[in-house]
Design a protein around this motif. Structure first.
Motif, short mmCIF file in Angstrom:
data_model
loop_
_atom_site.label_atom_id
_atom_site.label_comp_id
_atom_site.label_asym_id
_atom_site.label_seq_id
_atom_site.Cartn_x
_atom_site.Cartn_y
_atom_site.Cartn_z
N MET A 1 55.14 101.54 37.74
CA MET A 1 56.43 101.20 37.13
C MET A 1 56.67 102.08 35.92
N ASN A 2 57.77 102.81 35.93
CA ASN A 2 58.14 103.65 34.80
C ASN A 2 59.09 102.87 33.90
N VAL A 3 58.55 102.28 32.84
CA VAL A 3 59.33 101.41 31.97
C VAL A 3 60.46 102.18 31.30
N ASP A 4 60.24 103.45 31.01
CA ASP A 4 61.27 104.24 30.33
C ASP A 4 62.55 104.35 31.16
N ASP A 5 62.42 104.29 32.48
CA ASP A 5 63.59 104.41 33.36
C ASP A 5 64.35 103.10 33.53
N LEU A 6 63.79 102.01 33.04
CA LEU A 6 64.41 100.70 33.22
C LEU A 6 65.41 100.41 32.11
N VAL A 7 66.49 99.74 32.47
CA VAL A 7 67.45 99.30 31.45
C VAL A 7 67.12 97.90 30.96
N ALA A 8 66.36 97.13 31.75
CA ALA A 8 66.04 95.76 31.36
C ALA A 8 64.89 95.24 32.21
N ILE A 9 64.21 94.20 31.69
CA ILE A 9 63.18 93.48 32.42
C ILE A 9 63.55 92.01 32.41
N ASP A 10 63.84 91.49 33.58
CA ASP A 10 64.18 90.07 33.75
C ASP A 10 62.88 89.31 33.96
N VAL A 11 62.53 88.42 33.03
CA VAL A 11 61.23 87.75 33.11
C VAL A 11 61.30 86.42 33.86
N HIS A 12 62.44 86.15 34.53
CA HIS A 12 62.56 84.84 35.16
C HIS A 12 63.41 84.90 36.43
N ALA A 13 62.77 85.18 37.56
CA ALA A 13 63.45 85.22 38.85
C ALA A 13 62.64 84.46 39.88
N HIS A 14 63.32 83.66 40.69
CA HIS A 14 62.65 82.76 41.63
C HIS A 14 62.65 83.29 43.05
N VAL A 15 61.49 83.19 43.70
CA VAL A 15 61.40 83.37 45.14
C VAL A 15 61.64 82.00 45.76
N GLU A 16 62.74 81.86 46.51
CA GLU A 16 63.11 80.55 47.04
C GLU A 16 62.91 80.42 48.55
N ILE A 17 62.55 81.52 49.20
CA ILE A 17 62.42 81.47 50.66
C ILE A 17 61.21 82.29 51.10
N ALA A 18 60.40 81.72 51.98
CA ALA A 18 59.24 82.43 52.51
C ALA A 18 59.63 83.24 53.73
N ALA A 87 53.72 93.68 45.61
CA ALA A 87 52.90 94.89 45.71
C ALA A 87 53.58 95.96 46.54
N GLU A 88 54.50 95.56 47.41
CA GLU A 88 55.24 96.53 48.20
C GLU A 88 56.38 97.17 47.40
N HIS A 89 56.66 96.60 46.22
CA HIS A 89 57.75 97.12 45.38
C HIS A 89 57.30 97.18 43.92
N PRO A 90 56.21 97.90 43.64
CA PRO A 90 55.65 97.88 42.29
C PRO A 90 56.54 98.56 41.25
N ASP A 91 57.55 99.30 41.69
CA ASP A 91 58.45 99.95 40.75
C ASP A 91 59.41 98.97 40.09
N VAL A 92 59.62 97.79 40.73
CA VAL A 92 60.62 96.87 40.18
C VAL A 92 60.17 95.41 40.12
#
Length: 294
Positions: A1-18, A87-92
């Motif tokens: 993850m390249n933090v410098d390229d990010l505009v924000a980090i959302d620390v609260h998002a829910h996985v609601e469906i398996a 782990a399949e999307h470690p950039d975001v």
């Protein structure tokens, strides 16, 4: 993850469906949540869809589900599935997990394995839904291993939309989510990194007091549109807690797009905005080199 390229980090998002279509909540509780947030048919994005959503916006997100199997009798979404999807999307995507404190030693072993084998960075607790007060000694072995491993403990605080309007609130007791109960945890585990989730209605002052007094306690701003934030929360975010307040949306019930649009109109100092949107979270989650944390 390249933090410098990010505009924000959302620390609260829910996985609601398996992957198999199993939801994180029973239909009754999900319906109550949608009605409470006026977000009927807000959708239940998959982990892949969440990754695409945040990637398009140049944001990262902490994602988790909630394990409340003991109190609700509803099967959880597997933590391993959430972590593997991240782990399949470690950039975001940044994986958190949830372990019901009622699971005792088995839960402690699971928490250790999730951090050591799956790279999980924190754990979500929802005291009201889990029917376990944060300072209940039953949960202490979990906090001990989370503190030992340097992970984060994120506690829902304040009222919840889950169960709202259902007879008896669906058995959910609001009292467990008073942030003052987390003060005991911060005392007994002085090195445990803690996030108090949400503006803590009706206990906002208690949350501000705990976060001001305890060095490891932070506050995330999820679950509310910023236009409804209490003046005291805005004032503390601009001053005493400017290094400890974190952007969170509560996606998918509140989208980052809506949250950020309202945040743009909030009276936050220009030099504080990047701290809230990204810098504080990057430091807390260990996403930046230590030399930049000073």
């Amino acid at each position: 993850m390249n933090v410098d390229d990010l505009v924000a980090i959302d620390v609260h998002a829910h996985v609601e469906i398996a992957r198999d279509g199993h939801g994180s909540l029973s239909p009754e509780l999900l319906g109550a949540s949608e009605a409470y947030f006026k977000s009927q048919a807000h959708g239940q994005p998959t982990i892949d869809e969440m990754a695409a959503y945040y990637r398009e916006r140049k944001m990262a997100a902490v994602v988790f589900t909630v394990d409340a199997e003991h109190a609700t009798g509803h099967r959880r979404i597997a933590n391993e599935e959430v972590a593997a999807g991240c782990a399949e999307h470690p950039d975001v995507l940044i994986p958190f997990s949830s372990v019901d404190p009622w699971k005792g030693r088995a839960g402690v072993r699971e928490a250790r394995r999730l951090v050591e084998e799956y790279g999980v960075r924190g754990f979500k607790f929802h005291p009201s839904i889990q029917d376990c007060a944060p300072n209940d000694r039953m949960a202490y072995p979990l906090y001990e291993v989370i503190e030992e491993l340097g992970a984060v403990a994120l506690f829902h605080t304040g009222q919840t939309g889950i169960g709202a309007g259902v007879p008896g609130g669906g058995g959910i007791r609001l009292k467990h989510s008073n942030p003052m109960l987390v003060d005991d945890v911060a005392v007994d585990f002085p090195h445990l990194k803690i996030i108090l989730a949400h503006p803590s209605f009706p206990w906002q002052d208690e949350a501000l007091a705990v976060a001001t007094h305890k060095p490891t306690v932070h506050i995330d701003l999820s679950g509310w549109s910023p236009k409804y934030f209490p003046p005291s929360l805005v004032r503390y975010s601009n001053t005493l807690l400017k290094e400890k307040v974190l952007f969170g949306s509560d996606y998918p019930v509140i989208t980052p797009d809506r949250w950020l649009a309202d945040f743009d109109r909030l009276d936050i100092k220009p030099e504080v905005r990047p701290k809230i949107l990204k810098d504080n979270a990057a430091r807390l989650l260990g996403l930046t080199p230590k030399e930049t944390d000073r």
